[in-house]
Enzyme design. Structure first.
Site, PDB file in Angstrom:
ATOM      1  N   ASN A 170       0.886  -1.291  -0.064  1.00  0.00           N
ATOM      2  CA  ASN A 170      -0.117  -0.027  -0.018  1.00  0.00           C
ATOM      3  C   ASN A 170       1.011   1.271   0.127  1.00  0.00           C
ATOM      4  O   ASN A 170       0.746   2.158  -0.736  1.00  0.00           O
ATOM      5  CB  ASN A 170      -1.012  -0.090   1.230  1.00  0.00           C
ATOM      6  CG  ASN A 170      -0.416  -0.362   2.414  1.00  0.00           C
ATOM      7  OD1 ASN A 170       0.997  -0.546   2.742  1.00  0.00           O
ATOM      8  ND2 ASN A 170      -1.004  -0.672   3.505  1.00  0.00           N
ATOM      9  N   TYR A 171       1.852   1.381   0.981  1.00  0.00           N
ATOM     10  CA  TYR A 171       2.523   2.501   0.972  1.00  0.00           C
ATOM     11  C   TYR A 171       3.410   2.775  -0.140  1.00  0.00           C
ATOM     12  O   TYR A 171       3.775   3.862  -0.371  1.00  0.00           O
ATOM     13  CB  TYR A 171       3.463   2.308   2.437  1.00  0.00           C
ATOM     14  CG  TYR A 171       4.198   3.531   2.836  1.00  0.00           C
ATOM     15  CD1 TYR A 171       3.707   4.844   3.370  1.00  0.00           C
ATOM     16  CD2 TYR A 171       5.698   3.527   2.711  1.00  0.00           C
ATOM     17  CE1 TYR A 171       4.458   5.758   3.826  1.00  0.00           C
ATOM     18  CE2 TYR A 171       6.296   4.623   2.954  1.00  0.00           C
ATOM     19  CZ  TYR A 171       5.833   5.640   3.822  1.00  0.00           C
ATOM     20  OH  TYR A 171       6.525   6.807   4.003  1.00  0.00           O
TER      21      TYR A 171
END
Ligand code: NAD
Length: 325
Positions: A170-171
Site C-alpha cells: 500500500n505505502y
C-alpha cells in the site's frame, strides 16, 4: 523580514514529525502557515484536534503566524476547505506541502482491502485532492491576472521509488503514485506559474521509522542529530520560496546530504525482426540481458553485499518480518 514573508503555505500532516518541523521552519522565515493535521494514530485512527493546535501555539509563541486545520486530506471536501482556510486567514495561498501519511505494514496475503485503501487514500488521493483544490484556486487567480510564483512540494519515500520494501504494498504503491503525479503536475501547472517538486526523506527519526533497523539508536549527545525530523525543512522552505527555479525534481534528504533522484529509465534491450519471439528464444536472450535485481537493491539499502548465502539470509529475514503476528 524573513525570506518567506508574505507567502502563505499549507502543510498537511504538520502536527508531528517532519511536517511539524517544516511548519516551524516556514514560520521562522516569515511565512503564514496553515497547520493541517487531524492528529490520527500511525494507522489513521482516533482524531485528536490538540495535535495541530499545539503546533500553532508553538508558532505563535515564537512570534509567527499560523492557523490550525484538522480536516483529513483523504476527505475531498475537507481538502477544499484547507485551501479556503488559507485564503480566509491570510488572503491567498502560495504553496502546498503534501506531507501527510499513515502506514499499515503487512504481507500481501494478510493486508486487507481497507488497509490498502486507507493508506492510499491519505498518501496518494490526499496529495491529489489538496493539489486539485489549490490548482483550482490558482487557475482562478491566473484568470484574474495574478501571476505570483506558486509551488507544490510533494513527499515520497524511497519505498516507492528506488527501494520498495516488503510489507508495504500500500505505502510503496502510493509513494510511487505520488512520484508519477509530481511529474504530471509539474508539466501541467507550469502554465499557471506553479512549480511542483518532491522531497524524499530518508531515515528520519519519527514514529513511522521506529521499527526500521538501526533507527532505535539514541540521538548523538555531542552534536546535531542527522536523523532529526528538522533535516528536511530547509529544502522545503527553499522549494516554496519565490526565487526557486526548480520544478519536476525529486530530492532525497539524508542527514546533511541532498541527493537528486532519477525516475525509471529505459535499460538494455533485445530485439528480433520479422516473426514474433518464441518462448525459448526469449529465455535465451533475456538471460544475457543485465536485469535489475530487487534483492540486490534491498541488500544495498541495508548496507550489505548479496552473495548466494546473502540472498538466503535476506529471504529468511523478509519471511521472519512478514510472518510476525
Ligand atoms: N520518517 C522518514 O524517514 C520518512 C521516510 C520517507 C518518507 N517519509 C514521509 O514523510 C512524511 C512525514 O512522515 P513522518 O515520518 O513525519 O510521520 P508522522 O507519523 O510523524 O507524521 C505524519 C502526520 O500526518 C498526519 N496525518 C495522518 N493522516 C492524515 C490525514 N488523513 N490528513 C492529514 N494529516 C494526516 C498524522 O496525524 C501525523 O501527524 C510522510 O509523507 C512519509 O511518507 C518519511
Amino acid at each position: 523580514m524573513g525570506e518567506l514573508t508574505g507567502r502563505t503555505v499549507l502543510v498537511t500532516g504538520a502536527g508531528r514529525g517532519i511536517g511539524r518541523a517544516e511548519a516551524l521552519h516556514l514560520a521562522s522565515l516569515g511565512a503564514n502557515v496553515v497547520v493541517n493535521d487531524p492528529g490520527v494514530t500511525i494507522d489513521g485512527r482516533g482524531p485528536d484536534d490538540s495535535v495541530a493546535a499545539a503546533v500553532v501555539e508553538e508558532i505563535h509563541e515564537l512570534g509567527g503566524r499560523a492557523v490550525a486545520d484538522t480536516g483529513s486530506v483523504a476527505d475531498w471536501d475537507a481538502a477544499g476547505r484547507m485551501v479556503e482556510r488559507a485564503v480566509e486567514a491570510f488572503g491567498d495561498l502560495h504553496a502546498v506541502v503534501n506531507n501527510a501519511a499513515i502506514e499499515v505494514n503487512k504481507g500481501l496475503e494478510r493486508l486487507t482491502e481497507a488497509e490498502f485503501d486507507d493508506v492510499v487514500a491519505v498518501k496518494l488521493k490526499g496529495t491529489f485532492a489538496v493539489s486539485h483544490w489549490a490548482a483550482a484556486h490558482w487557475r482562478r487567480r491566473s484568470d484574474a491576472g495574478s501571476k505570483a510564483d506558486r509551488a507544490i512540494v510533494n513527499t515520497a519515500s524511497g519505498s516507492g521509488l528506488y527501494n520498495p520494501l516488503p510489507s508495504q504494498s500500500n505505502y510503496a504503491a502510493a509513494n510511487a503514485g505520488v512520484a508519477a503525479m509530481t511529474t504530471v503536475h509539474a508539466l501541467e501547472l507550469g502554465r499557471l506559474g506553479v512549480r511542483v517538486n518532491c522531497v524524499v526523506p530518508s531515515m528520519v527519526r519519527t514514529r513511522l521509522t521506529r521499527e526500521v533497523p538501526g533507527m532505535d539508536q539514541a540521538p548523538p549527545t555531542d552534536g546535531p542529530d542527522p536523523r532529526d525530523p528538522s533535516v528536511v525543512a530547509p529544502l522545503v522552505s527553499y522549494l516554496v520560496s519565490q526565487d526557486c527555479p526548480l520544478t519536476g525534481q525529486f530530492l532525497s534528504v539524508r542527514g546533511g546530504t541532498v541527493i537528486a533522484c532519477r525516475g525509471w529509465t529505459i535499460g538494455d534491450q533485445v530485439h528480433k525482426d520479422g516473426e514474433g519471439w518464441t518462448v525459448p528464444e526469449l529465455a535465451r536472450q533475456l538471460e544475457s540481458l543485465p536485469l535489475d535485481d530487487p534483492f540486490e537493491r534491498l541488500a544495498g539499502a541495508l548496507g550489505t553485499a548479496l552473495g548466494s548465502q546473502g540472498r538466503e539470509a535476506l529471504q529468511a529475514m523478509i519471511s521472519a518480518e512478514l510472518d510476525k503476528s
